[in-house]
Each structure stands twice: as structure tokens, then as C-alpha cells.
Write a protein that holds these residues in place. Sequence first.
Motif, short mmCIF file in Angstrom:
data_model
loop_
_atom_site.label_atom_id
_atom_site.label_comp_id
_atom_site.label_asym_id
_atom_site.label_seq_id
_atom_site.Cartn_x
_atom_site.Cartn_y
_atom_site.Cartn_z
N SER A 125 -3.67 -10.21 -2.36
CA SER A 125 -4.59 -9.16 -2.46
C SER A 125 -5.91 -9.24 -3.21
CB SER A 125 -3.29 -8.22 -3.87
OG SER A 125 -2.59 -8.03 -3.40
N GLU A 147 6.62 -10.40 3.95
CA GLU A 147 6.81 -8.80 3.66
C GLU A 147 6.78 -8.82 2.03
OE1 GLU A 147 5.92 -4.62 3.68
OE2 GLU A 147 6.58 -5.90 5.66
N SER A 152 0.37 -5.37 -2.57
CA SER A 152 0.51 -3.77 -2.62
C SER A 152 -0.27 -3.24 -2.05
CB SER A 152 1.07 -3.06 -3.11
OG SER A 152 1.11 -3.43 -4.58
N GLU A 153 -1.30 -3.79 -2.67
CA GLU A 153 -2.52 -3.59 -2.21
C GLU A 153 -3.15 -4.21 -0.90
OE1 GLU A 153 -5.76 -3.75 -5.28
OE2 GLU A 153 -4.40 -4.73 -6.08
N LYS A 155 -1.24 -5.00 1.59
CA LYS A 155 -0.94 -4.04 2.27
C LYS A 155 -1.18 -2.71 2.85
CE LYS A 155 4.14 -2.79 3.09
NZ LYS A 155 5.12 -2.40 2.26
N ASN A 156 -2.38 -1.56 1.70
CA ASN A 156 -2.86 -0.70 1.93
C ASN A 156 -3.91 -0.83 2.80
OD1 ASN A 156 -0.34 0.47 1.26
ND2 ASN A 156 -0.83 0.46 -1.40
#
Length: 190
Positions: A125, A147, A152-153, A155-156
Motif C-alpha cells: 500500500s 488479491e 486496500s489503499e 487497491k482503491n
Amino acid sequence: MKTNCRVLIFADADNTFFSAQSFNRKIDWHKIRDYLADPKEGRELIEMVIYIGLPPARERFEEQRKTKEKFVYWARSNGFLVVSKEGKAKGDEYETNVDVVMAMDAVELALEVKPDIVVLVTGDSDFAYLAEKLRKRGMRVEVASVEQSLGSELKNSANSVVDLIEVFDKFNAQNENQSYHRIGNANVFD
């Protein structure tokens, strides 16, 4: 007829290695490159740059360093652009901060060659801000990682995620000796 998209790939070697290792797989860098820049999918590879941190040149890290130096030699001999960074000892471990070098190079090279797609091969991230910066410059940013190990950062902040599990499934299993990568049927550094 598919339009060719120019693709620039930046790979965090250690992060990718540990992701593959968690699935008991050896990395095949050619398969990763070919999967991410498949001409049949209208993707034209500009360059794939692999970033790797080298252990400090100290006796306690000698074996690790030799392994990584062999990988650097192999990757360069096989058409990959490799950027290595000397690590600094921190107790029994070492750190390299390759992330900073990769981020700076990615911005500079992407602004210079103006690819349609930038692929970040990492789940870290720390690269979320880089992804956002490149997107603000009009580039599509894809993150290629497993995955389940993707932050998550990151990914977003990307346009899309390419789950490498499908590619990892095509890799050979590791044996008891850890290999850094695989060349055809030969293991390098077993």
C-alpha cells in the motif's frame, strides 16, 4: 481490430517473490511480463523494470547477496531493466527502501514516455499515492498482485487489479530450497 495500448511495468521483486512463496511457487518473470503485456490483448510492452534490494556487503548477508546478484545478472541478461539498491544493516536484518526508488522512477519514466497503462507489480500500500499521482496525469494504473495480499489503499487507488493467482498457478512448485526465479525448466539458485 484491437488498438495497441502501450504498457509500462514496474515490479517490486521482493514483494512479488514473497507473494509467490506464500503459494509455494517459483516466480517465472517471463510469464508475468507476457501476462501483463500480452500483444494478443492489444498490449504493447514499453519496458518492464524490476526493483530489488541487495543485502549489505557484509559477511552475514553474503549468501543472500550472492543469490540476489545472480538474479540481477539473469534478469538483465534476459531483457529486463533492473534497478538494485544497496541495503543497510538493521540488527540481524537489513532494509533497502526500494519503494522510494521505484516510486520516483515510475513518475519520471511514465511522464517521459507517456504510456497508456502503468502496471505496478506489488501488493504494498505504500504505492497508493504513486497510483493516484499517475492517474491524475491521465494514465491507467493497474496493480498486479495476489488479491489476498493486496493492501486496500493500493487497491482503491488503482483503476483495476490484476490478480496474479492465475499466473502463479502456472508456475512450478518450490522445493525445499528457495529459488528466486525460474528459467524454463531450470531453477536458478537452488
